[in-house]
Every structure is written in C-alpha cells, then in structure tokens.
Design a protein around this motif. Structure first.
Motif, mmCIF file in Angstrom:
data_model
loop_
_atom_site.group_PDB
_atom_site.id
_atom_site.type_symbol
_atom_site.label_atom_id
_atom_site.label_comp_id
_atom_site.label_asym_id
_atom_site.label_seq_id
_atom_site.Cartn_x
_atom_site.Cartn_y
_atom_site.Cartn_z
ATOM 1 N N GLN A 13 0.799 -1.225 0.000
ATOM 2 C CA GLN A 13 0.000 0.000 0.000
ATOM 3 C C GLN A 13 0.832 1.275 0.000
ATOM 4 N N CYS A 14 2.143 1.157 0.151
ATOM 5 C CA CYS A 14 2.998 2.342 0.160
ATOM 6 C C CYS A 14 3.899 2.369 -1.073
ATOM 7 N N ASP A 15 4.499 3.535 -1.315
ATOM 8 C CA ASP A 15 5.321 3.726 -2.513
ATOM 9 C C ASP A 15 6.783 3.339 -2.295
ATOM 10 N N ALA A 16 7.264 3.504 -1.068
ATOM 11 C CA ALA A 16 8.675 3.230 -0.788
ATOM 12 C C ALA A 16 8.858 2.988 0.707
ATOM 13 N N MET A 17 9.994 2.378 1.037
ATOM 14 C CA MET A 17 10.341 2.136 2.443
ATOM 15 C C MET A 17 11.311 3.220 2.896
ATOM 16 N N PHE A 18 11.107 3.736 4.107
ATOM 17 C CA PHE A 18 11.923 4.821 4.651
ATOM 18 C C PHE A 18 12.508 4.376 5.985
ATOM 19 N N LEU A 19 13.831 4.406 6.103
ATOM 20 C CA LEU A 19 14.474 4.031 7.370
ATOM 21 C C LEU A 19 15.671 4.951 7.638
ATOM 22 N N PRO A 20 15.474 5.986 8.498
ATOM 23 C CA PRO A 20 16.529 6.968 8.767
ATOM 24 C C PRO A 20 17.465 6.550 9.902
ATOM 25 N N THR A 21 17.767 5.282 9.975
ATOM 26 C CA THR A 21 18.506 4.707 11.094
ATOM 27 C C THR A 21 19.920 5.280 11.245
ATOM 28 N N LEU A 22 20.408 5.270 12.474
ATOM 29 C CA LEU A 22 21.783 5.707 12.753
ATOM 30 C C LEU A 22 22.701 4.518 12.985
ATOM 31 N N LEU A 23 22.083 3.348 13.238
ATOM 32 C CA LEU A 23 22.870 2.162 13.578
ATOM 33 C C LEU A 23 22.003 0.933 13.383
ATOM 34 N N GLU A 24 22.528 -0.068 12.742
ATOM 35 C CA GLU A 24 21.787 -1.324 12.612
ATOM 36 C C GLU A 24 22.759 -2.485 12.778
ATOM 37 N N THR A 25 22.268 -3.530 13.387
ATOM 38 C CA THR A 25 23.009 -4.788 13.334
ATOM 39 C C THR A 25 22.275 -5.694 12.363
ATOM 40 N N PHE A 26 20.934 -5.613 12.402
ATOM 41 C CA PHE A 26 20.137 -6.324 11.408
ATOM 42 C C PHE A 26 18.791 -5.635 11.298
ATOM 43 N N SER A 27 18.265 -5.538 10.094
ATOM 44 C CA SER A 27 16.922 -5.013 9.889
ATOM 45 C C SER A 27 16.217 -5.869 8.854
ATOM 46 N N ALA A 28 15.055 -6.382 9.211
ATOM 47 C CA ALA A 28 14.257 -7.157 8.251
ATOM 48 C C ALA A 28 13.635 -6.232 7.210
ATOM 49 N N SER A 29 13.581 -4.928 7.506
ATOM 50 C CA SER A 29 12.920 -3.975 6.604
ATOM 51 C C SER A 29 13.531 -3.960 5.207
ATOM 52 N N TYR A 30 14.854 -4.044 5.117
ATOM 53 C CA TYR A 30 15.499 -3.985 3.799
ATOM 54 C C TYR A 30 15.086 -5.167 2.911
ATOM 55 N N PRO A 31 15.288 -6.407 3.373
ATOM 56 C CA PRO A 31 14.880 -7.523 2.513
ATOM 57 C C PRO A 31 13.372 -7.561 2.268
ATOM 58 N N GLU A 32 12.562 -7.122 3.256
ATOM 59 C CA GLU A 32 11.105 -7.101 3.067
ATOM 60 C C GLU A 32 10.736 -6.144 1.934
ATOM 61 N N ALA A 33 11.321 -4.952 1.965
ATOM 62 C CA ALA A 33 11.022 -3.952 0.924
ATOM 63 C C ALA A 33 11.457 -4.466 -0.444
ATOM 64 N N MET A 34 12.627 -5.101 -0.502
ATOM 65 C CA MET A 34 13.122 -5.635 -1.774
ATOM 66 C C MET A 34 12.179 -6.720 -2.296
ATOM 67 N N LYS A 35 11.775 -7.610 -1.402
ATOM 68 C CA LYS A 35 10.878 -8.709 -1.776
ATOM 69 C C LYS A 35 9.548 -8.153 -2.310
ATOM 70 N N MET A 36 9.090 -7.046 -1.715
ATOM 71 C CA MET A 36 7.810 -6.457 -2.108
ATOM 72 C C MET A 36 7.957 -5.494 -3.288
ATOM 73 N N GLY A 37 9.174 -5.370 -3.826
ATOM 74 C CA GLY A 37 9.394 -4.530 -4.998
ATOM 75 C C GLY A 37 9.255 -3.046 -4.732
ATOM 76 N N LYS A 38 9.678 -2.609 -3.539
ATOM 77 C CA LYS A 38 9.567 -1.193 -3.177
ATOM 78 C C LYS A 38 10.946 -0.547 -3.121
ATOM 79 N N PRO A 39 11.064 0.682 -3.641
ATOM 80 C CA PRO A 39 12.320 1.407 -3.494
ATOM 81 C C PRO A 39 12.593 1.665 -2.011
ATOM 82 N N ILE A 40 13.862 1.795 -1.660
ATOM 83 C CA ILE A 40 14.278 2.020 -0.277
ATOM 84 C C ILE A 40 14.947 3.378 -0.179
ATOM 85 N N LEU A 41 14.539 4.149 0.820
ATOM 86 C CA LEU A 41 15.210 5.396 1.189
ATOM 87 C C LEU A 41 15.796 5.148 2.561
#
Length: 170
Positions: A96-124
């Motif tokens: 239902q959204c146009d793109a994924m937005f994650l303004p993180t300062l630090l990550e060890t792991f985020s499921a958001s990136y692969p989820e957005a890729m799998k759903m065919g959404k651009p990542i910011l």
C-alpha cells in the motif's frame, strides 16, 4: 464534433493536472519501534523542508499509540500511525505504500530492507556501510542527520520514475 472535441481537450488538461499532483505525492512506510537509533524524530525536521518544496509526503509508522502521540501529535497531517503490526500483515503494508523509509543511525540487522526488496519497493535509507552492504543499488541513500539531504532524496524518488524503477530489485 467541435464542441465534443473542445470538452475532450479540457478534460485532458484536467487529467494531466491530476496526474501531476499525483506524481508529487509519496507514501513512505517505516516498520519499526521508536528506538533512539532508529532516528524517527528526524521526520519532524524533514516535513518543513518537504513543505517548502511543495511535496506531499505521508510517513506511515508502526508505533504504539502512546509513543506516537508523545512524539508526533503535532504532525498528524503528515505522519500517520498504523500501530504495531503482526509480521503476517507487513507485506500488505508494503503493497500500500510507494517506498520504504528508514533513517537509522545504527543497525546490526533489519528485516525492513529484505522485506522492501521482496515487495518490490524502493528504499530510502541512511548512508551507512551496513545499509549499503545489504541494499546495494536498491536504495537511495541520505545523511540521516541532515533533513535537507533526506528531503532531496525523497524528492529524487518522487520526480524521477527511472530512479524509482532502478531501485526496485527484480
């Protein structure tokens, strides 16, 4: 025939206006809790920059309602809260959204990136070695501490269909 033709042209103008307005808007999803390192409060500094650029962007968050009210109560026109979401509903959110937005300062792991890729959404997302290692060319990167840079990258996604399409991983 002439009367119909001129009405048709006017309708075309209206349609083109609508399409232009539509292109200038973007719905961004952030599936995340409000941990300090997620840097979600930067959204409050990005909104005035987007408004100056006359860009219509809505940020969708998945926060507990109390936290959302504490942090974003004055921004409800631009920031909408879905509330915490069961993992099985996450694909529907991305759809239902146009793109994924994650303004993180630090990550060890985020499921958001692969989820957005799998759903065919651009990542910011933030320009960090972690995010670059995972997203590669599937993301538009920004300085997570610079509202102007974040707004510029959002504007790139809105105005550049080729860029949007390029960011989608097949």
């Amino acid at each position: 025939g002439n009367t119909y033709h001129s009405i048709f042209n006017e309708n075309n103008l209206e349609t083109n206006k609508l399409e232009q307005i539509d292109i200038k808007s973007l719905n961004l999803i952030t599936v995340s809790a409000n941990y300090p390192h997620k840097n979600l409060e930067i959204i409050k500094l990005v909104i005035p920059v987007l408004l100056k650029k006359k860009l219509n962007v809505t940020f969708y968050l998945t926060l507990p309602e109390e936290i959302f009210k504490q942090v974003f109560s004055n921004y409800k026109k631009w920031v909408k809260n879905i509330g915490p979401v069961d993992i099985k509903f996450v694909p529907s959110l991305y759809k239902q959204c146009d793109a994924m937005f994650l303004p993180t300062l630090l990550e060890t792991f985020s499921a958001s990136y692969p989820e957005a890729m799998k759903m065919g959404k651009p990542i910011l997302t933030s320009d960090l070695s972690f995010s670059r290692n995972i997203c590669g060319t599937a993301a538009e990167y920004f300085n997570p501490l610079d509202p102007e840079d974040i707004a510029l990258k959002i504007e790139n996604i809105i105005n550049n269909k080729k860029k949007r399409d390029f960011l989608v991983v097949e």
